[in-house]
Scaffold this motif. Structure first.
Motif, PDB file in Angstrom:
ATOM      1  N   ARG A  63      17.054  69.907   7.792  1.00  0.00           N
ATOM      2  CA  ARG A  63      18.288  69.992   6.991  1.00  0.00           C
ATOM      3  C   ARG A  63      19.327  70.890   7.660  1.00  0.00           C
ATOM      4  NH1 ARG A  63      14.724  70.797   2.667  1.00  0.00           N
ATOM      5  NH2 ARG A  63      15.300  73.007   2.584  1.00  0.00           N
ATOM      6  N   ARG A  83      20.814  69.278  10.807  1.00  0.00           N
ATOM      7  CA  ARG A  83      21.738  68.193  10.454  1.00  0.00           C
ATOM      8  C   ARG A  83      23.049  68.749   9.916  1.00  0.00           C
ATOM      9  NH1 ARG A  83      22.757  65.268   6.021  1.00  0.00           N
ATOM     10  NH2 ARG A  83      21.019  66.105   4.782  1.00  0.00           N
ATOM     11  N   ARG A 101      23.106  61.951   6.548  1.00  0.00           N
ATOM     12  CA  ARG A 101      21.734  61.481   6.734  1.00  0.00           C
ATOM     13  C   ARG A 101      21.697  60.067   7.300  1.00  0.00           C
ATOM     14  NH1 ARG A 101      18.952  62.356   1.589  1.00  0.00           N
ATOM     15  NH2 ARG A 101      18.861  64.530   2.262  1.00  0.00           N
ATOM     16  N   ARG A 102      22.636  59.234   6.862  1.00  0.00           N
ATOM     17  CA  ARG A 102      22.640  57.861   7.375  1.00  0.00           C
ATOM     18  C   ARG A 102      22.940  57.845   8.878  1.00  0.00           C
ATOM     19  NH1 ARG A 102      22.034  53.069   5.670  1.00  0.00           N
ATOM     20  NH2 ARG A 102      21.833  53.792   3.514  1.00  0.00           N
ATOM     21  N   SER A 138      19.919  58.739  10.620  1.00  0.00           N
ATOM     22  CA  SER A 138      19.019  57.587  10.590  1.00  0.00           C
ATOM     23  C   SER A 138      19.353  56.612  11.706  1.00  0.00           C
ATOM     24  CB  SER A 138      19.123  56.889   9.222  1.00  0.00           C
ATOM     25  OG  SER A 138      18.412  55.675   9.227  1.00  0.00           O
ATOM     26  N   PRO A 147      16.653  56.195   6.199  1.00  0.00           N
ATOM     27  CA  PRO A 147      17.198  57.260   5.345  1.00  0.00           C
ATOM     28  C   PRO A 147      16.196  57.734   4.297  1.00  0.00           C
ATOM     29  CG  PRO A 147      18.815  55.534   5.648  1.00  0.00           C
ATOM     30  CD  PRO A 147      17.529  55.008   6.231  1.00  0.00           C
ATOM     31  N   ARG A 148      15.412  56.809   3.759  1.00  0.00           N
ATOM     32  CA  ARG A 148      14.430  57.200   2.748  1.00  0.00           C
ATOM     33  C   ARG A 148      13.392  58.134   3.345  1.00  0.00           C
ATOM     34  NH1 ARG A 148      10.261  53.141  -0.439  1.00  0.00           N
ATOM     35  NH2 ARG A 148       9.202  54.776  -1.631  1.00  0.00           N
ATOM     36  N   ALA A 151      14.922  61.487   3.855  1.00  0.00           N
ATOM     37  CA  ALA A 151      15.074  62.206   2.591  1.00  0.00           C
ATOM     38  C   ALA A 151      13.764  62.864   2.183  1.00  0.00           C
ATOM     39  CB  ALA A 151      15.547  61.241   1.504  1.00  0.00           C
ATOM     40  N   GLN A 152      12.664  62.124   2.355  1.00  0.00           N
ATOM     41  CA  GLN A 152      11.355  62.692   2.046  1.00  0.00           C
ATOM     42  C   GLN A 152      11.041  63.863   2.976  1.00  0.00           C
ATOM     43  OE1 GLN A 152       8.867  59.190   2.399  1.00  0.00           O
ATOM     44  NE2 GLN A 152       8.772  58.945   0.165  1.00  0.00           N
ATOM     45  N   GLU A 199      13.175  65.884   4.519  1.00  0.00           N
ATOM     46  CA  GLU A 199      13.986  67.048   4.202  1.00  0.00           C
ATOM     47  C   GLU A 199      13.611  67.679   2.856  1.00  0.00           C
ATOM     48  OE1 GLU A 199      18.142  66.303   4.551  1.00  0.00           O
ATOM     49  OE2 GLU A 199      18.031  65.698   6.651  1.00  0.00           O
ATOM     50  N   ALA A 200      12.964  66.899   2.028  1.00  0.00           N
ATOM     51  CA  ALA A 200      12.532  67.428   0.736  1.00  0.00           C
ATOM     52  C   ALA A 200      11.161  68.085   0.826  1.00  0.00           C
ATOM     53  CB  ALA A 200      12.504  66.308  -0.300  1.00  0.00           C
TER      54      ALA A 200
END
Length: 296
Positions: free
Chosen positions: A23, A26, A33-34, A37, A44-45, A48-49, A51-52
């Motif tokens: 994160r 970036r 995020r895109r 990607s 992107p999905r 997202a996972q 970065e989470a």
């Protein structure tokens, strides 16, 4: 449908650290995020996972993410915080350098390292008449570096000859001016040859500064030659009306020898032509690489 394998407890801190660093990297690049990607080829999905901190990721995909963020994969995984751009570049240069170069870099960067403090400054110490001024000037000329006679520096700052300095300020005042002169030379020169008066060892604090800030060389000779050379310079005071002068000189040399021996190297000029002594001095400077900021 197969359920995802649980993340081992030991891996959770690493996953959290990885999420935070991806994160942060970036955000530092201002990269949506895109866009990341598209650069990395990771969905992107999945990003997202990542970065989470909710999932693991294969080494191959993680390497793609790291490359897209202009990082190495170890920058994302290491327990140590990632280095900024300049630091990382220097680190890579260091890693690629030969062992000898790496050693010199470590020596120069070590906190309060003597080599860094001395820079490329050389100081000739010893009793009057040993040849400090003569050899210092000749060596400086050969090596294309400045030469400074500390007493001349004191005279220039005081605006009067040394004899008047001594008459006006006395020995204690002279020592204070000497300390100030040493400090000025250090602040003004990173590379030079300095010749100091023989009595500089009488002030322990000033002499410690000289030893710390200069690559020191003791220029020495025999008591007889000390006396003869001083007289040849036109100063008859050591002998005139003082039959015990030689004994006093020997005692002075004996008392100061332990201080002079603290120098990093020695040149003995006794019974040698100036050219021979000069070559020996130049050889010592080259051997110990004093003008490269190194030393024994």
């Amino acid at each position: 449908m197969t359920s995802p394998k649980p993340i081992p407890d030991g891996a959770i801190p690493m996953i959290a650290r990885l999420a935070t660093r991806v994160r942060a990297a970036r955000d530092a690049l201002g990269l949506p995020r895109r866009a990341l990607s598209e650069r990395s080829g990771v969905s992107p999905r999945y990003l997202a996972q990542l970065e989470a901190g909710e999932g693991n990721i294969s080494i191959i995909l993680l390497e793609r993410v790291a490359t897209a963020l202009n990082l190495r994969i170890e920058d994302l995984l290491s327990e140590a915080p990632p280095m900024d751009g300049d630091v990382a570049r220097v680190a890579r240069l260091y890693q690629a350098a030969p062992a000898q170069v790496q050693g010199r870099v470590r020596a120069l960067l070590a906190p309060q390292n003597p080599l860094a403090l001395r820079a490329q400054r050389i100081c000739l110490v010893g009793l009057r008449g040993a040849g400090k001024s003569t050899l210092g000037r000749m060596a400086a000329d050969k090596l294309k570096v400045p030469f400074v006679e500390l007493n001349e520096e004191i005279e220039a700052e005081a605006g009067m000859p040394l004899s008047e300095v001594m008459a006006l300020y006395g020995q204690d005042g002279y020592r204070a001016l000497e300390a100030e002169a040493v400090a000025r030379v250090v602040s003004r020169h990173d590379k030079l040859i300095l010749a100091v008066a023989g009595g500089i060892v009488s002030d322990a604090a000033v002499y410690d500064t000289v030893l710390e800030r200069f690559h020191t060389i003791w220029v020495r000779t025999s008591p007889g030659e000390h006396m003869a050379r001083v007289r040849a310079q036109g100063d008859l005071r050591p002998m005139e009306g003082n039959p015990a002068a030689m004994d006093q000189l020997k005692a002075l040399l004996h008392n100061r020898t332990p201080s002079y021996e603290r120098a990093l190297a020695q040149v003995d000029t006794a019974a040698k032509p100036v050219s021979t002594s000069l070559n020996e001095l130049l050889a010592i400077i080259a051997k110990y690489r004093f003008l490269e900021g190194l030393g024994p």
